[in-house]
Design a protein around this motif. Structure first.
Motif, PDB file in Angstrom:
ATOM      1  N   ARG A 215       0.940  -1.101  -0.020  1.00  0.00           N
ATOM      2  CA  ARG A 215       0.004  -0.111  -0.147  1.00  0.00           C
ATOM      3  C   ARG A 215       0.829   1.254   0.084  1.00  0.00           C
ATOM      4  N   ASN A 216       0.943   2.135   1.109  1.00  0.00           N
ATOM      5  CA  ASN A 216       1.562   3.118   1.120  1.00  0.00           C
ATOM      6  C   ASN A 216       3.203   3.153   1.036  1.00  0.00           C
ATOM      7  N   GLY A 217       3.623   1.946   1.477  1.00  0.00           N
ATOM      8  CA  GLY A 217       5.143   1.674   1.465  1.00  0.00           C
ATOM      9  C   GLY A 217       5.510   1.320   0.036  1.00  0.00           C
ATOM     10  N   VAL A 218       4.668   1.279  -0.902  1.00  0.00           N
ATOM     11  CA  VAL A 218       5.117   0.949  -2.229  1.00  0.00           C
ATOM     12  C   VAL A 218       6.094   2.160  -2.723  1.00  0.00           C
ATOM     13  N   LYS A 219       5.838   3.375  -2.240  1.00  0.00           N
ATOM     14  CA  LYS A 219       6.497   4.394  -2.688  1.00  0.00           C
ATOM     15  C   LYS A 219       8.103   4.692  -2.559  1.00  0.00           C
ATOM     16  N   TYR A 220       8.261   3.848  -1.631  1.00  0.00           N
ATOM     17  CA  TYR A 220       9.738   3.639  -1.344  1.00  0.00           C
ATOM     18  C   TYR A 220      10.623   2.668  -2.013  1.00  0.00           C
ATOM     19  N   LEU A 221       9.764   1.738  -2.832  1.00  0.00           N
ATOM     20  CA  LEU A 221      10.315   0.532  -3.656  1.00  0.00           C
ATOM     21  C   LEU A 221      11.037   1.500  -4.931  1.00  0.00           C
ATOM     22  N   PRO A 222      12.339   0.661  -5.204  1.00  0.00           N
ATOM     23  CA  PRO A 222      13.201   1.477  -6.273  1.00  0.00           C
ATOM     24  C   PRO A 222      12.389   2.042  -7.678  1.00  0.00           C
ATOM     25  N   ALA A 223      11.426   1.381  -8.213  1.00  0.00           N
ATOM     26  CA  ALA A 223      10.964   1.615  -9.529  1.00  0.00           C
ATOM     27  C   ALA A 223       9.881   2.929  -9.183  1.00  0.00           C
ATOM     28  N   HIS A 224       9.378   2.961  -7.892  1.00  0.00           N
ATOM     29  CA  HIS A 224       8.478   4.049  -7.863  1.00  0.00           C
ATOM     30  C   HIS A 224       9.120   5.208  -7.327  1.00  0.00           C
ATOM     31  N   VAL A 225      10.372   5.041  -6.642  1.00  0.00           N
ATOM     32  CA  VAL A 225      11.317   6.022  -6.224  1.00  0.00           C
ATOM     33  C   VAL A 225      11.949   6.899  -7.608  1.00  0.00           C
ATOM     34  N   PHE A 226      12.328   5.910  -8.463  1.00  0.00           N
ATOM     35  CA  PHE A 226      12.810   6.511  -9.765  1.00  0.00           C
ATOM     36  C   PHE A 226      11.608   7.022 -10.628  1.00  0.00           C
ATOM     37  N   ALA A 227      10.342   6.804 -10.498  1.00  0.00           N
ATOM     38  CA  ALA A 227       9.370   7.208 -11.232  1.00  0.00           C
ATOM     39  C   ALA A 227       8.959   8.741 -10.284  1.00  0.00           C
ATOM     40  N   ALA A 228       8.921   8.624  -9.167  1.00  0.00           N
ATOM     41  CA  ALA A 228       8.877   9.930  -8.642  1.00  0.00           C
ATOM     42  C   ALA A 228       9.909  11.064  -8.859  1.00  0.00           C
ATOM     43  N   SER A 229      11.224  10.495  -9.236  1.00  0.00           N
ATOM     44  CA  SER A 229      12.206  11.587  -9.397  1.00  0.00           C
ATOM     45  C   SER A 229      11.988  12.270 -10.874  1.00  0.00           C
ATOM     46  N   VAL A 230      11.170  11.617 -11.801  1.00  0.00           N
ATOM     47  CA  VAL A 230      11.182  12.026 -13.198  1.00  0.00           C
ATOM     48  C   VAL A 230       9.656  12.609 -13.198  1.00  0.00           C
ATOM     49  N   ALA A 231       8.968  12.704 -12.068  1.00  0.00           N
ATOM     50  CA  ALA A 231       7.361  12.882 -12.236  1.00  0.00           C
ATOM     51  C   ALA A 231       7.322  14.628 -12.096  1.00  0.00           C
ATOM     52  N   GLY A 232       8.262  15.254 -11.707  1.00  0.00           N
ATOM     53  CA  GLY A 232       8.047  16.592 -11.841  1.00  0.00           C
ATOM     54  C   GLY A 232       7.032  17.268 -10.798  1.00  0.00           C
ATOM     55  N   THR A 233       6.592  16.391  -9.949  1.00  0.00           N
ATOM     56  CA  THR A 233       5.552  17.069  -9.014  1.00  0.00           C
ATOM     57  C   THR A 233       5.988  16.685  -7.566  1.00  0.00           C
ATOM     58  N   ARG A 234       4.960  17.472  -6.711  1.00  0.00           N
ATOM     59  CA  ARG A 234       5.453  17.547  -5.119  1.00  0.00           C
ATOM     60  C   ARG A 234       5.133  16.261  -4.519  1.00  0.00           C
ATOM     61  N   GLY A 235       4.323  15.401  -4.913  1.00  0.00           N
ATOM     62  CA  GLY A 235       3.913  14.192  -4.322  1.00  0.00           C
ATOM     63  C   GLY A 235       2.871  14.716  -3.309  1.00  0.00           C
ATOM     64  N   SER A 236       1.982  13.633  -3.004  1.00  0.00           N
ATOM     65  CA  SER A 236       1.097  13.969  -1.739  1.00  0.00           C
ATOM     66  C   SER A 236       0.597  12.725  -0.790  1.00  0.00           C
ATOM     67  N   THR A 237       0.080  12.905   0.196  1.00  0.00           N
ATOM     68  CA  THR A 237      -0.425  11.607   0.865  1.00  0.00           C
ATOM     69  C   THR A 237      -1.130  10.557   0.340  1.00  0.00           C
ATOM     70  N   GLU A 238      -1.966  11.076  -0.784  1.00  0.00           N
ATOM     71  CA  GLU A 238      -2.721  10.130  -1.567  1.00  0.00           C
ATOM     72  C   GLU A 238      -2.061   9.685  -2.526  1.00  0.00           C
ATOM     73  N   SER A 239      -0.880  10.173  -3.175  1.00  0.00           N
ATOM     74  CA  SER A 239      -0.151   9.522  -4.215  1.00  0.00           C
ATOM     75  C   SER A 239       0.578   8.581  -3.902  1.00  0.00           C
ATOM     76  N   ASP A 240       1.051   7.333  -4.701  1.00  0.00           N
ATOM     77  CA  ASP A 240       1.958   6.452  -4.433  1.00  0.00           C
ATOM     78  C   ASP A 240       3.274   6.675  -4.954  1.00  0.00           C
ATOM     79  N   LEU A 241       3.669   7.855  -5.196  1.00  0.00           N
ATOM     80  CA  LEU A 241       4.922   8.297  -5.498  1.00  0.00           C
ATOM     81  C   LEU A 241       5.102   9.767  -4.294  1.00  0.00           C
ATOM     82  N   LEU A 242       6.467   9.718  -4.130  1.00  0.00           N
ATOM     83  CA  LEU A 242       7.057  10.781  -3.301  1.00  0.00           C
ATOM     84  C   LEU A 242       7.162  11.813  -4.417  1.00  0.00           C
ATOM     85  N   GLY A 243       7.590  13.021  -3.591  1.00  0.00           N
ATOM     86  CA  GLY A 243       7.758  14.125  -4.440  1.00  0.00           C
ATOM     87  C   GLY A 243       8.971  14.132  -5.469  1.00  0.00           C
TER      88      GLY A 243
END
Lengths: 294, 238
Positions: B182-210
């Protein structure tokens, strides 16, 4: 000087090297012999810092390979001939090594010419014969103009001309006061070029001697051809000399003169009486009895 | 270290892996961005700008592959033996490869971004200001992916199994894990890399970090894989 002290290497339950100790003096060609699985390659790879010893040490001039500054200027190594990227040319391979070692690229071209591969050097290594790869390995080993050459079965894949080329090269190298430490299963080659040999068996030292001294420790053979070989065998047995008879042929460890005397005393006609000098191979086989597969 | 860096560049230049990886990436980015331009009229929001710019993130996957090849090919073909004979301090060799893979990763990102911008800017009026964090993120993620690939190549010591593992993880394992985490998925490697190229701030509802935590996470993953690779490489018999 190479120094190996109480070297041990275990792979799971098997001991590849088991308390091995020896020294290789500078300025000589030293053969490193042993049956398959004796631990030669493992020992050489430990010496070159590629394999970790379980205990003990192997040093070059008192330092481990990792401690040598610019190691390829001290030690040249010829290991497996298959260690190349098949799509990279021999020349590019040497150039990459030159770059890593801080040598000019012209050195790569010099060595390619030296090993007779100046034109082949531009082709991808995947198209090379085993002999060409061995020559390339020798070129790589000589890049840093080292004082010591360590070679693991360098004659593998070389044709007779290539073997002769390698022998002459190593002799010329050693004649310059440099050191060669070479493992090989071609005992005749080692016999022709080595000053001394280190023989190991099951990871332990069996002998470390001058080639000539090792031969004298080994009994030669006397071979006889006679129409009365069986009677000669019986006569020799009567004198307490063991001999094996096969048709009109007889062989024994006794001196040829003694065999001739016994034959004359019993009126036995001989068609041939040959004293065979002991060879390194015989010495090797005696020392590693029971493990003859080379 | 300078010699080792130059030697790694010589090795890369003298085989065709880099060329094939670059051509494959250019083809994939080109097809993707042309498809978007052909199907969309024009961009209407900043989110659309980021979405189009994210096509260049394909470079991250190719940087990962190239990093694996830079290290893993040496084990596959046995050339690592001669590399270690010239440079027996293995950690330095790994560091040189990681730096070169990171630099090549950035170069791949430059090519992918240039292609994306050149096609999408006139085609769908891509706004560079709106997509700037995506483009910066692709640079960072590609560099980190290149270095991570070197670490993965060192762990496996073979390029084939390392590449297969990377793709199985990206396509299957992380998706399966995301069901349970669930929420911990945002810390997995592919999600972390996806977050780094998302260009967004991220949010508590999102499954990506900022974007910035994602970029930091990508770099941390690269460092972690390199550290594990260095530990295994220094103990390995070759």
């Amino acid at each position: 000087m190479i120094e190996v002290v109480d070297l041990r290497k275990r792979y799971r339950s098997a001991a590849a090297v088991n308390g091995l100790s020896f020294r290789v003096a500078d300025g000589r060609i030293t053969g490193f012999l042993g049956p398959n699985g004796a631990g030669k390659t493992t020992t050489l790879r430990i010496l070159l810092g590629l394999v970790h010893a379980t205990s003990g040490r192997a040093t070059i001039d008192g330092r481990t390979y990792r401690e040598l500054a610019d190691p390829i200027r001290h030690v040249g190594a010829v290991l497996e001939a298959s260690d190349y990227h098949p799509k990279r040319s021999g020349r590019s391979h040497l150039r990459a090594l030159c770059t890593a070692a801080g040598l000019p690229w012209t050195r790569a071209d010099e060595l390619l010419q030296f090993v007779g591969m100046e034109s082949a050097g531009r082709r991808a290594v995947g198209g090379y014969s085993l002999g060409m790869r061995q020559r390339l390995s020798v070129a790589a080993a000589l890049l840093g103009d080292p004082q010591l050459l360590v070679l693991d079965e360098p004659a593998n894949g070389l044709d007779p001309e290539g073997i002769r080329w390698l022998r002459d090269l190593l002799r010329a190298f050693a004649a310059g006061g440099k050191t060669v430490f070479i493992s090989s299963h071609v005992l005749a080659e080692i016999e022709q070029m080595a000053d001394e040999v280190v023989i190991i068996h099951r990871g332990r030292l069996v002998a470390h001697e001058n080639v000539g001294e090792l031969r004298t420790r080994t009994v030669g053979a006397t071979r006889v051809r006679s129409p009365d070989a069986a009677r000669l065998g019986a006569a020799l047995a009567g004198e307490g000399i063991e001999a094996s008879v096969d048709g009109d042929r007889l062989s024994t460890a006794a001196a040829a003169a003694r065999v001739g005397e016994v034959a004359a005393a019993n009126g036995i006609v001989l068609h041939e009486l040959t004293a065979e000098a002991p060879s390194l191979e015989e010495a090797f086989l005696e020392l590693t009895a029971g493990e003859t597969a080379l | 270290m300078n010699r080792l860096l130059r030697a790694e560049l010589v090795k890369l230049r003298t085989v065709r892996s880099l060329l094939w990886v670059t051509l494959a990436m250019v083809a994939l980015v080109g097809i993707s961005v042309i498809s978007v331009v052909a199907s969309a009229g024009s961009i209407e929001s900043a989110a659309d700008d980021r979405s189009v710019a994210r096509i260049s993130a394909i470079a991250v996957v190719f940087a990962l592959m190239l990093g694996i090849i830079v290290m893993g090919a040496e084990g596959t073909y046995g050339t690592i033996t001669q590399t270690f004979l010239v440079a027996p301090l293995r950690e330095r060799v790994l560091a040189a490869k990681a730096i070169v893979a990171a630099v090549v990763g950035v170069a791949l990102a430059v090519v992918a971004e240039a292609l994306t911008v050149v096609v999408a800017r006139p085609g769908v009026s891509l706004n560079l200001h709106n997509s700037r964090y995506v483009l910066i993120g692709v640079f960072i993620a590609s560099a980190a992916a290149g270095a991570l690939g070197v670490g993965l190549g060192a762990i496996y010591h073979r390029q084939g199994p390392a590449i297969i593992t990377a793709f199985v993880w990206l396509l299957i394992v992380e998706n399966v894990l995301s069901i349970g985490l669930r929420n911990g998925v945002k810390y997995l490697p592919a999600h972390v890399f996806a977050a780094s190229v998302a260009g967004t701030r991220g949010s508590t509802e999102s499954d990506l970090l900022g974007a910035w935590p994602g970029a930091a996470g990508a770099v941390l993953y690269a460092v972690g894989f390199l550290a594990l690779g260095a530990a295994l490489l220094s103990r390995r018999d070759v």
